[in-house]
Design an enzyme around this catalytic site. Structure first.
Site, PDB file in Angstrom:
ATOM      1  N   HIS A 261      14.939  37.408   8.251  1.00 49.40           N
ATOM      2  CA  HIS A 261      14.145  38.605   8.542  1.00 49.40           C
ATOM      3  C   HIS A 261      13.156  38.320   9.679  1.00 49.40           C
ATOM      4  O   HIS A 261      13.070  39.094  10.652  1.00 49.40           O
ATOM      5  CB  HIS A 261      13.390  39.029   7.285  1.00 49.40           C
ATOM      6  CG  HIS A 261      12.504  40.217   7.478  1.00 49.40           C
ATOM      7  ND1 HIS A 261      12.893  41.502   7.184  1.00 49.40           N
ATOM      8  CD2 HIS A 261      11.227  40.333   7.945  1.00 49.40           C
ATOM      9  CE1 HIS A 261      11.921  42.344   7.448  1.00 49.40           C
ATOM     10  NE2 HIS A 261      10.890  41.651   7.913  1.00 49.40           N
ATOM     11  N   GLU A 262      12.430  37.222   9.554  1.00 48.58           N
ATOM     12  CA  GLU A 262      11.425  36.906  10.568  1.00 48.58           C
ATOM     13  C   GLU A 262      12.060  36.502  11.892  1.00 48.58           C
ATOM     14  O   GLU A 262      11.494  36.753  12.960  1.00 48.58           O
ATOM     15  CB  GLU A 262      10.498  35.793  10.056  1.00 48.58           C
ATOM     16  CG  GLU A 262       9.724  36.154   8.790  1.00 48.58           C
ATOM     17  CD  GLU A 262       8.902  37.423   8.921  1.00 48.58           C
ATOM     18  OE1 GLU A 262       8.514  37.780  10.062  1.00 48.58           O
ATOM     19  OE2 GLU A 262       8.647  38.077   7.894  1.00 48.58           O
TER      20      GLU A 262
ATOM     21  N   HIS B  54      12.471  39.567  14.008  1.00 53.21           N
ATOM     22  CA  HIS B  54      11.256  39.898  14.764  1.00 53.21           C
ATOM     23  C   HIS B  54      11.074  38.936  15.953  1.00 53.21           C
ATOM     24  O   HIS B  54      10.760  39.359  17.070  1.00 53.21           O
ATOM     25  CB  HIS B  54      10.022  39.787  13.863  1.00 53.21           C
ATOM     26  CG  HIS B  54       9.961  40.812  12.773  1.00 53.21           C
ATOM     27  ND1 HIS B  54      10.097  42.168  13.006  1.00 53.21           N
ATOM     28  CD2 HIS B  54       9.738  40.687  11.434  1.00 53.21           C
ATOM     29  CE1 HIS B  54       9.965  42.826  11.861  1.00 53.21           C
ATOM     30  NE2 HIS B  54       9.764  41.952  10.896  1.00 53.21           N
TER      31      HIS B  54
END
Length: 448
Positions: A21-22, A25
């Site tokens: 998920h990170e 980003h």
């Protein structure tokens, strides 16, 4: 040992999902030219870190393992000092709104892509699943009233093709949530293709927290009580049972399938059982006295015979392109179903007891890991979808809250007022803490 397996499976699942998920980003922020100061797995105090790359990005592990974050150069942060002209161009808030939207949306999108990748890999490797053949429905169910019979193979639900049991169960649940009528196409042995209908009224008042498919009368067809391997020296061998014997009744009561046979044997408490069945076309009758084993406070009776036949299985496989397509459809359907369930919680049609926390997730992680790699990877894929959906909810402090701000900026042509953002942030934190407390409470209640 089970505890260690559960702990390790949970750590691997949660850690991989947070990192992916990170990374979504991070990658998009770098692609948009934004300077990344820290990539952290976990929240709170940093316990380990290392600086890497031309920007000396700090890659860190933090104390609280539930979550993670990517810290970008942001002039709103109190510890941000004077910026050089080069850094000003790479500061997050100076990027146009579309770049900010892309950076924020990349995290949930990464979770969806991971789920698609995992499902696609499973489809390409091949997944053995029980077929969509059904057991005889109970007489008081909607499926029985519609004319469904044991041995029917359901081939489609409302025009959507089904091949395996998971497809059928999924289609039934979706129809029940939407409170729609159900049109079934089935293949019936000796009769060919049949069309059956279950009215929408059968879905009214349906408890969506229960076994929806079972309540409607859909049950997985079970193998017959056919004996396979007989263990040497076992109660079955002493009684004269042989591999290939088909048990039809116990003490004069019909035995529908292997599970029903096991239930009677295990609950006999060592009492002698009169078996009636077929052997090579001829009927037989004999008495078997199960052996009794005590495991702690639990007493188990068994005769020492394995099943001679399993459920009908289908190997579900697909080529790379088809597998990706099937994975994308599964991710979309699961996301839509998740949102529908959240909506029904909000309006009170589904209990908030369904909100689960880390204890339940860890338990499922351990269970699926013990079953096998395919089950564990499927579990990770479903949790990844849930993480993606939850992060897109329009709650301040979540990605969805930021996307809501930026969407308003696109519509109005100006950023959301800072004071409004601060108030919404506090409300969002309060709501998030409340949801986390509810999840943990539900987890503990399940354990007790």
């Amino acid at each position: 040992m089970n505890f260690l397996t559960t702990l390790l499976a949970f750590a691997v699942a949660l850690g991989s999902l947070i990192i992916f998920h990170e990374l979504g980003h991070y990658w998009v922020a770098r692609w948009c030219g934004v300077k990344v100061l820290r990539f952290s797995v976990g929240m709170g105090k940093v316990v380990w870190s290392r600086r890497v790359g031309p920007d000396q990005t700090e890659w860190a592990v933090s104390a609280l393992p539930l979550g993670g974050y990517v810290k970008m150069l942001d002039s709103r942060e109190p510890d941000t000092g004077p910026l050089s002209d080069a850094d000003k161009a790479r500061e997050f808030t100076r990027q146009n709104v579309w770049k900010r939207i892309a950076i924020v949306a990349a995290g949930p999108l990464a979770n969806f892509l991971l789920a698609i990748f995992l499902f696609a890999g499973l489809y390409m490797a091949g997944i053995a699943e029980p077929s969509s053949k059904v057991a005889p429905p109970a007489a008081d169910t909607a499926a029985f009233a519609a004319g469904l019979k044991g041995g029917d193979v359901v081939t489609s639900v409302n025009g959507e093709r089904v091949r395996v049991w998971s497809d059928l169960r999924w289609a039934v649940i979706q129809t029940a949530i939407d409170k729609q009528a159900m049109r079934l196409e089935v293949d019936r042995p000796g009769s060919g293709r049949q069309t059956l209908s279950i009215p929408a009224s059968a879905m009214a008042g349906m408890d969506l927290e229960s076994d929806v498919a079972g309540k409607l009368g859909f049950g997985l067809a079970r193998p017959p009580a056919l004996l396979g391997e007989i263990l040497p020296g076992s109660a079955a061998e002493r009684a004269g049972l042989r591999s290939g014997d088909l048990i039809e009744a116990i003490d004069g009561k019909p035995v529908e399938d292997w599970i029903a046979f096991l239930t009677v044997v295990r609950g006999s408490n060592g009492k002698a059982l009169q078996l009636q069945g077929l052997r090579g076309g001829s009927r037989f009758e004999l008495t078997v006295t199960p052996d009794v084993e005590r495991k702690g406070s639990v007493t188990v009776s068994k005769i020492g015979a394995y099943a001679g036949q399993g459920p009908d299985m289908i190997e579900v496989t697909a080529g790379p392109v088809e597998a990706v397509g099937k994975g994308a459809v599964k991710v979309w359907d699961t996301s839509v179903l998740t949102l529908k369930m959240i909506g029904k919680m909000i309006v009170g049609e589904v209990s908030w007891k369904n909100v689960t926390g880390p204890i339940t997730i860890a338990d499922y992680a351990g269970q699926t890991a013990r079953i096998g790699v395919a089950s564990y990877l499927s579990f990770i894929a479903f949790i990844s979808i849930s993480l993606g959906v939850m992060n897109l909810l329009p709650i301040p402090v979540l990605d969805g809250g930021l996307l809501l701000y930026y969407s308003l900026e696109v519509l109005t042509g100006r950023p959301v007022p800072e004071r409004f953002g601060e108030i919404a942030q506090r409300l969002g934190v309060g709501l998030l803490v409340t949801l986390m407390a509810l999840a943990v409470f539900n987890d503990v209640a399940r354990l007790l």
